[in-house]
Motif scaffolding. Structure first.
Motif, PDB file in Angstrom:
ATOM      1  N   ALA A 238       0.811  -1.219   0.000  1.00 44.52           N
ATOM      2  CA  ALA A 238       0.000   0.000   0.000  1.00 44.52           C
ATOM      3  C   ALA A 238       0.848   1.275   0.000  1.00 44.52           C
ATOM      4  CB  ALA A 238      -0.916   0.007   1.224  1.00 44.52           C
ATOM      5  N   ALA A 239       2.167   1.132  -0.099  1.00 46.05           N
ATOM      6  CA  ALA A 239       3.065   2.274   0.079  1.00 46.05           C
ATOM      7  C   ALA A 239       2.787   3.409  -0.906  1.00 46.05           C
ATOM      8  CB  ALA A 239       4.519   1.825  -0.051  1.00 46.05           C
ATOM      9  N   ALA A 240       2.422   3.086  -2.135  1.00 43.58           N
ATOM     10  CA  ALA A 240       2.234   4.116  -3.156  1.00 43.58           C
ATOM     11  C   ALA A 240       1.092   5.067  -2.817  1.00 43.58           C
ATOM     12  CB  ALA A 240       1.982   3.458  -4.520  1.00 43.58           C
ATOM     13  N   GLU A 241       0.126   4.617  -2.040  1.00 41.27           N
ATOM     14  CA  GLU A 241      -1.013   5.476  -1.712  1.00 41.27           C
ATOM     15  C   GLU A 241      -1.087   5.804  -0.217  1.00 41.27           C
ATOM     16  OE1 GLU A 241      -4.866   3.002  -1.468  1.00 41.27           O
ATOM     17  OE2 GLU A 241      -3.711   2.047  -3.077  1.00 41.27           O
ATOM     18  N   LEU A 242       0.036   5.592   0.470  1.00 40.34           N
ATOM     19  CA  LEU A 242       0.067   5.830   1.912  1.00 40.34           C
ATOM     20  C   LEU A 242       1.001   6.999   2.219  1.00 40.34           C
ATOM     21  CD1 LEU A 242      -0.947   4.817   4.640  1.00 40.34           C
ATOM     22  CD2 LEU A 242       0.949   3.188   4.686  1.00 40.34           C
ATOM     23  N   PRO A 243       0.465   8.190   2.545  1.00 39.73           N
ATOM     24  CA  PRO A 243       1.309   9.355   2.829  1.00 39.73           C
ATOM     25  C   PRO A 243       2.053   9.187   4.153  1.00 39.73           C
ATOM     26  CG  PRO A 243      -0.998   9.864   3.250  1.00 39.73           C
ATOM     27  CD  PRO A 243      -0.971   8.489   2.669  1.00 39.73           C
ATOM     28  N   GLU A 291      -3.327  -0.065  11.813  1.00 39.45           N
ATOM     29  CA  GLU A 291      -4.718   0.373  11.872  1.00 39.45           C
ATOM     30  C   GLU A 291      -4.856   1.795  11.287  1.00 39.45           C
ATOM     31  OE1 GLU A 291      -8.811   0.134  12.800  1.00 39.45           O
ATOM     32  OE2 GLU A 291      -7.245  -1.392  12.617  1.00 39.45           O
ATOM     33  N   CYS A 292      -3.924   2.678  11.627  1.00 40.20           N
ATOM     34  CA  CYS A 292      -3.953   4.034  11.062  1.00 40.20           C
ATOM     35  C   CYS A 292      -3.745   4.003   9.554  1.00 40.20           C
ATOM     36  CB  CYS A 292      -2.864   4.891  11.711  1.00 40.20           C
ATOM     37  SG  CYS A 292      -3.149   5.264  13.453  1.00 40.20           S
ATOM     38  N   ALA A 293      -2.862   3.130   9.109  1.00 38.00           N
ATOM     39  CA  ALA A 293      -2.623   3.009   7.664  1.00 38.00           C
ATOM     40  C   ALA A 293      -3.892   2.583   6.933  1.00 38.00           C
ATOM     41  CB  ALA A 293      -1.497   2.006   7.414  1.00 38.00           C
ATOM     42  N   ALA A 294      -4.661   1.702   7.552  1.00 35.27           N
ATOM     43  CA  ALA A 294      -5.911   1.246   6.926  1.00 35.27           C
ATOM     44  C   ALA A 294      -6.877   2.408   6.726  1.00 35.27           C
ATOM     45  CB  ALA A 294      -6.549   0.155   7.787  1.00 35.27           C
ATOM     46  N   ARG A 295      -6.866   3.371   7.629  1.00 39.24           N
ATOM     47  CA  ARG A 295      -7.771   4.521   7.490  1.00 39.24           C
ATOM     48  C   ARG A 295      -7.337   5.473   6.391  1.00 39.24           C
ATOM     49  NH1 ARG A 295      -7.202   6.430  13.624  1.00 39.24           N
ATOM     50  NH2 ARG A 295      -7.493   4.400  14.648  1.00 39.24           N
ATOM     51  N   LEU A 296      -6.043   5.499   6.088  1.00 37.39           N
ATOM     52  CA  LEU A 296      -5.506   6.517   5.188  1.00 37.39           C
ATOM     53  C   LEU A 296      -5.451   6.093   3.723  1.00 37.39           C
ATOM     54  CD1 LEU A 296      -2.567   7.885   7.386  1.00 37.39           C
ATOM     55  CD2 LEU A 296      -4.794   8.931   6.991  1.00 37.39           C
ATOM     56  N   VAL A 297      -5.357   4.798   3.451  1.00 36.19           N
ATOM     57  CA  VAL A 297      -5.227   4.367   2.054  1.00 36.19           C
ATOM     58  C   VAL A 297      -6.562   4.539   1.325  1.00 36.19           C
ATOM     59  CG1 VAL A 297      -3.348   2.765   2.504  1.00 36.19           C
ATOM     60  CG2 VAL A 297      -5.704   1.969   2.697  1.00 36.19           C
ATOM     61  N   ARG A 298      -6.465   4.755   0.021  1.00 35.83           N
ATOM     62  CA  ARG A 298      -7.680   4.973  -0.791  1.00 35.83           C
ATOM     63  C   ARG A 298      -8.265   3.666  -1.309  1.00 35.83           C
ATOM     64  NH1 ARG A 298      -3.930   8.596  -2.553  1.00 35.83           N
ATOM     65  NH2 ARG A 298      -3.526   7.327  -4.411  1.00 35.83           N
ATOM     66  N   SER A 299      -7.414   2.716  -1.640  1.00 35.12           N
ATOM     67  CA  SER A 299      -7.876   1.470  -2.250  1.00 35.12           C
ATOM     68  C   SER A 299      -8.646   0.606  -1.241  1.00 35.12           C
ATOM     69  CB  SER A 299      -6.669   0.677  -2.775  1.00 35.12           C
ATOM     70  OG  SER A 299      -7.018  -0.663  -3.029  1.00 35.12           O
ATOM     71  N   PRO A 300      -9.878   0.218  -1.564  1.00 35.93           N
ATOM     72  CA  PRO A 300     -10.629  -0.684  -0.673  1.00 35.93           C
ATOM     73  C   PRO A 300      -9.885  -1.985  -0.407  1.00 35.93           C
ATOM     74  CG  PRO A 300     -12.070   0.257  -2.336  1.00 35.93           C
ATOM     75  CD  PRO A 300     -10.673   0.626  -2.738  1.00 35.93           C
TER      76      PRO A 300
END
Length: 333
Positions: A238-243, A291-300
């Motif tokens: 998920a790194a590409a969409e995780l700020p 858990e925080c990363a799950a909230r921030l990514v765009r891809s379901p």
């Protein structure tokens, strides 16, 4: 009896010769020129030896003899003396001191910086201090006393306590700043933040790297190797969409304002949080990061994979209710 007496005389002669040679070397060091500097040296050495080292501060050689005798009176004290010299003077004088000890038959210092008991922790802390002092002395802002004064003012503001420098010697000022930072909770990251502000990200990243690499008291591992690998894989996917910066900020909020290093990738920040103790509700910071990363990514797909990992871990640990409360609080925010 005669042989035994001669053996005792020889040992005394060797001890006196070592005391003389170490004293001569230490008296040439810049950090031994003034009483204030010798007192600072004695304070750090006392922490390494686990016993007080009191100086009169009247005559240089008298104080140096006191320091050397205090070190030689304690098991592994000679190694502690070498480490403190490295902190205050750098590599070259400490290697000269090590050479003298080797010639005298003293065992070499443990390169790992760790022992089984309390002194091992102090040794690791001193190694971190020396590494940070080395890093600060390479900074452009540290080349002039005015720059070091600016650094001290900003560090003091962020630590909430004054940090006073003499402004005479670069390394002495660096030791003062590092000791001030490391004696304050969260001060390591404050130090890195000040470097980032005054010198830029590459220099700050070096400081952060030294902090992360430094040995510290062991933290019980709550994630298995397989769980860690699975979390890293999902964060990497998920790194590409995780700020990264936003992830750090959200995690700081989850950890009640705990300072975290800036400039790390999500996977690097995950590795850092593995060394942090669990929150009062039992959830480890590494789990909360996922858990925080799950909230921030765009891809379901990525959101589901990350949330599933933290949910599974919480269920296995009997902390599903704690995680549910965290999720509910996040949804209300």
């Amino acid at each position: 009896m005669i042989g035994s007496a001669r053996g005792g005389d020889l040992r005394r002669a060797r001890s006196l010769n070592l005391l003389l040679r170490l004293t001569d070397v230490l008296c040439t060091l810049t950090c031994m020129e003034e009483a204030r500097d010798r007192a600072s040296f004695a304070s750090v050495l006392a922490g390494q030896l686990g016993r007080p080292v009191d100086l009169r501060g009247v005559r240089q050689r008298e104080d140096v003899v006191t320091l050397v005798r205090a070190a030689l009176a304690v098991a592994d004290g000679a190694d502690a003396l070498v480490r403190v010299v490295r902190l205050f003077e750098g590599d070259v004088p400490s290697r000269e001191l090590r050479r003298l000890l080797d010639e005298a038959g003293s065992p070499p210092a443990d390169a790992s910086g760790a022992q089984a008991d309390g002194p091992g922790r102090a040794q690791g802390s001193l190694a971190l201090m020396a590494d940070l002092v080395d890093a600060l002395c390479r900074l452009t802002v540290f080349q002039e006393r005015e720059g070091r004064a600016q650094f001290a003012a900003l560090l003091g503001d962020l630590l909430g306590r004054p940090v006073e420098l003499r402004g005479v010697r670069q390394r002495e000022d660096a030791v003062t700043l590092v000791r001030a930072a490391l004696s304050t909770a969260g001060g390591e990251q404050v130090l890195a933040d000040v470097v980032r502000i005054l010198e830029g990200s590459p220099a700050a990243d070096e400081v952060v790297g030294r902090i992360i690499a430094a040995p510290g008291p062991p933290v019980p591992r709550v994630l298995s190797a397989q769980e860690e690998d699975e979390a890293r894989t999902r964060l990497r996917d998920a790194a590409a969409e995780l700020p990264a910066a936003r992830l750090r900020d959200v995690l700081v909020h989850e950890l009640s304002g705990l300072r975290l290093p800036a400039g790390l990738s999500p996977e690097q920040l995950f590795a850092y949080t593995l060394e942090l103790t669990a929150q009062p509700d039992g959830l480890p910071p590494a789990v909360l990061l996922v858990e925080c990363a799950a909230r921030l990514v765009r891809s379901p797909e990525h959101r589901s994979a990350l949330a599933a990992w933290s949910g599974t871990w919480a269920a296995n640990a009997g902390l599903s209710e704690a995680l549910r409360r965290r999720r509910a609080a996040a949804n209300r925010a």
